[in-house]
Design a protein around this motif. Structure first.
Motif, PDB file in Angstrom:
ATOM      1  N   THR A 269      41.805  35.976  37.767  1.00  0.00           N
ATOM      2  CA  THR A 269      41.002  37.155  37.906  1.00  0.00           C
ATOM      3  C   THR A 269      39.703  36.646  38.473  1.00  0.00           C
ATOM      4  O   THR A 269      39.089  35.460  38.190  1.00  0.00           O
ATOM      5  CB  THR A 269      40.581  37.869  36.589  1.00  0.00           C
ATOM      6  OG1 THR A 269      40.074  36.789  35.703  1.00  0.00           O
ATOM      7  CG2 THR A 269      41.619  38.541  35.838  1.00  0.00           C
ATOM      8  N   ARG A 270      38.947  37.384  39.480  1.00  0.00           N
ATOM      9  CA  ARG A 270      37.839  36.900  40.128  1.00  0.00           C
ATOM     10  C   ARG A 270      36.829  37.936  40.129  1.00  0.00           C
ATOM     11  O   ARG A 270      36.727  39.050  40.438  1.00  0.00           O
ATOM     12  CB  ARG A 270      38.330  37.073  41.796  1.00  0.00           C
ATOM     13  CG  ARG A 270      39.449  36.001  42.020  1.00  0.00           C
ATOM     14  CD  ARG A 270      40.120  36.146  43.423  1.00  0.00           C
ATOM     15  NE  ARG A 270      39.063  36.461  44.594  1.00  0.00           N
ATOM     16  CZ  ARG A 270      39.580  37.160  45.613  1.00  0.00           C
ATOM     17  NH1 ARG A 270      40.608  37.367  45.949  1.00  0.00           N
ATOM     18  NH2 ARG A 270      38.319  37.110  46.515  1.00  0.00           N
ATOM     19  N   TYR A 271      36.007  37.504  39.090  1.00  0.00           N
ATOM     20  CA  TYR A 271      35.140  38.549  38.435  1.00  0.00           C
ATOM     21  C   TYR A 271      34.063  39.135  39.114  1.00  0.00           C
ATOM     22  O   TYR A 271      33.925  40.223  39.016  1.00  0.00           O
ATOM     23  CB  TYR A 271      34.250  37.546  37.482  1.00  0.00           C
ATOM     24  CG  TYR A 271      33.301  38.401  36.349  1.00  0.00           C
ATOM     25  CD1 TYR A 271      33.938  39.143  35.397  1.00  0.00           C
ATOM     26  CD2 TYR A 271      31.943  38.225  36.545  1.00  0.00           C
ATOM     27  CE1 TYR A 271      33.108  39.878  34.608  1.00  0.00           C
ATOM     28  CE2 TYR A 271      31.203  39.275  35.930  1.00  0.00           C
ATOM     29  CZ  TYR A 271      31.499  39.647  34.727  1.00  0.00           C
ATOM     30  OH  TYR A 271      30.851  40.638  33.994  1.00  0.00           O
ATOM     31  N   SER A 272      33.432  38.397  40.369  1.00  0.00           N
ATOM     32  CA  SER A 272      32.365  38.811  41.185  1.00  0.00           C
ATOM     33  C   SER A 272      32.959  39.711  42.198  1.00  0.00           C
ATOM     34  O   SER A 272      32.201  40.517  42.984  1.00  0.00           O
ATOM     35  CB  SER A 272      31.683  37.915  41.758  1.00  0.00           C
ATOM     36  OG  SER A 272      32.345  37.170  42.474  1.00  0.00           O
ATOM     37  N   THR A 273      34.451  39.499  42.687  1.00  0.00           N
ATOM     38  CA  THR A 273      34.954  40.317  43.960  1.00  0.00           C
ATOM     39  C   THR A 273      35.887  41.435  43.508  1.00  0.00           C
ATOM     40  O   THR A 273      36.226  42.324  44.575  1.00  0.00           O
ATOM     41  CB  THR A 273      35.860  39.222  44.578  1.00  0.00           C
ATOM     42  OG1 THR A 273      37.005  38.820  43.994  1.00  0.00           O
ATOM     43  CG2 THR A 273      34.943  38.231  45.132  1.00  0.00           C
ATOM     44  N   GLY A 274      35.925  41.681  42.465  1.00  0.00           N
ATOM     45  CA  GLY A 274      36.667  42.988  42.069  1.00  0.00           C
ATOM     46  C   GLY A 274      38.255  42.979  42.275  1.00  0.00           C
ATOM     47  O   GLY A 274      38.736  43.975  42.644  1.00  0.00           O
ATOM     48  N   ALA A 275      38.746  41.710  42.359  1.00  0.00           N
ATOM     49  CA  ALA A 275      40.100  41.473  42.677  1.00  0.00           C
ATOM     50  C   ALA A 275      40.537  40.383  41.676  1.00  0.00           C
ATOM     51  O   ALA A 275      40.183  39.729  40.892  1.00  0.00           O
ATOM     52  CB  ALA A 275      40.183  41.124  43.977  1.00  0.00           C
TER      53      ALA A 275
END
Length: 383
Positions: A269-275
């Motif tokens: 999970t990539r928290y800052s990129t929404g992906a």
């Protein structure tokens, strides 16, 4: 979600031998078409008030009745809540057990060999790891605390040295390392051994990624955006690692065979990129970054593989702390995803756990909501 900057504490440095691996460029950042057909698959069944700031939730059969129960850490309360399944997908009122300061991650496993599932909790502010021993009926009768590195985060349990005993691995956010605790056979653990990671390791998962029979550890680094794979030397040592760079603010990592080739892939999970990013295991210790999937407006913090529609292919449930929703990505059967469906969770969801809670043969989902101090259970209505 509530402010996460309090987790970004002063750092120290730990050094071991590393091996840096290259990662292929992703094909694309792919949006997902919305499926209204899937809206009827999950229903929000029940809500349970727990402690303050619940963060990580796990599921395991804690009272040995054949039904999966729930345990969730409460960060500000410094407790872990246990919710025992009544056998029909509803749960008894939570029972809280003290842990340490800043209860963060929780993992479940029989660490003392008595056939009852115990809990291991990381205490982020107290710099300790708590082992809570199960009395056999789902009550946690005693606790042992062990010192950790700085800011212990999400623990994982596995047999690292092939002695058939479950060991513990814990990423230390502030000391940039993973601590490994080797089980001594009686529920006690040897002094930890620390292995270096990239900056601010957050999530971890233990799985045999190379197919050599030894359990490796995959770790996400929050600050500089690497996925480190710490390769097991077969004796519980992890001096060699492969580093795969994505982008900063990585949170959880999960492992599952998404492509059907019997090799565990990684979901990040990539928290800052929404992906989320799927790293496809190509065998021999190599991974391919194929497509990054856009899940929402930003804030995906936890991914849980489970089979939503019963087709045998593992889908991915993603909780988004900013959008206050659970997004499920539907697997086409080959490890790629083109559809999603969304469900409202409550405020600030932080993690999720999947199991068949009501015994109907379908995977259900439980979500911990950090902002609203509750656990929400979604039952699967798929036919």
């Amino acid at each position: 979600m509530k402010e996460t900057a309090r987790w970004l504490l002063p750092t120290t440095f730990v050094l071991v031998v590393v091996m840096v691996g290259l990662l292929t460029t992703p094909l694309a950042s792919q949006g997902l078409s919305y499926s209204r057909e899937l809206e009827t698959t999950l229903t929000r069944s029940s809500v349970y008030a727990v402690g303050t700031d619940p963060f990580v939730i796990v599921t395991a059969d804690l009272n040995d009745d054949g039904s999966p129960d729930l345990a969730v850490t409460n960060y500000t309360s410094g407790t872990v809540s246990v919710l025992l399944n009544k056998g029909n997908g509803t749960f008894a009122d939570p029972v809280d057990y003290p842990t340490g300061t800043g209860a963060f991650g929780v993992a479940a496993g029989d660490v003392d060999g008595d056939a009852s599932i115990d809990l291991v909790v990381t205490n982020e502010r107290g710099n300790t790891v708590s082992v809570l021993f199960n009395a056999g009926d789902g009550t946690l009768s005693s606790r042992t605390d062990m010192p950790s590195g700085g800011g212990p985060h999400i623990a994982t349990i596995a047999d690292f040295n092939s002695d058939s005993l479950p060991d513990i691995a814990v990423p230390n956010f502030n000391s940039h390392s993973v601590s490994v605790y080797i089980n001594q056979g009686d529920g006690s653990f040897a002094d930890r051994v620390d292995f270096a990671t990239h900056l601010s390791p957050f999530g971890a998962v233990a799985v045999d990624l190379s197919g050599d029979g030894a359990v490796d550890i995959a770790v996400t680094s929050y600050r500089d955006g690497y996925v480190d794979v710490l390769w097991n030397d077969g004796k519980g040592g992890f001096a060699t690692r492969t580093a795969m760079q994505l982008d900063p603010e990585l949170w959880s990592v999960a492992a599952a065979d998404l492509t059907g080739d019997r090799l565990p892939d990684l979901i990040v999970t990539r928290y800052s990129t929404g992906a989320i990013t799927v790293l496809v295991n190509r065998g021999g210790g190599s991974f391919e970054r194929s497509v990054d999937y856009l899940t929402g407006r930003g804030g995906p913090c936890w991914a849980t593989p489970f089979d939503l529609d019963g087709d045998g292919a593992l889908d991915i449930a993603v909780v988004d702390g900013y959008a206050h929703r659970l997004t499920v990505l539907r697997n086409k059967g080959d490890g790629t995803f083109n559809q999603k469906v969304e469900f409202e969770t409550g405020k600030g969801p932080s993690s999720a756990a999947a199991a068949d809670f009501n015994g109907d043969g379908h995977s259900d989902i439980a979500v911990a909501n950090w902002d609203s101090d509750e656990v929400v259970v979604f039952l699967n209505l798929s036919e």
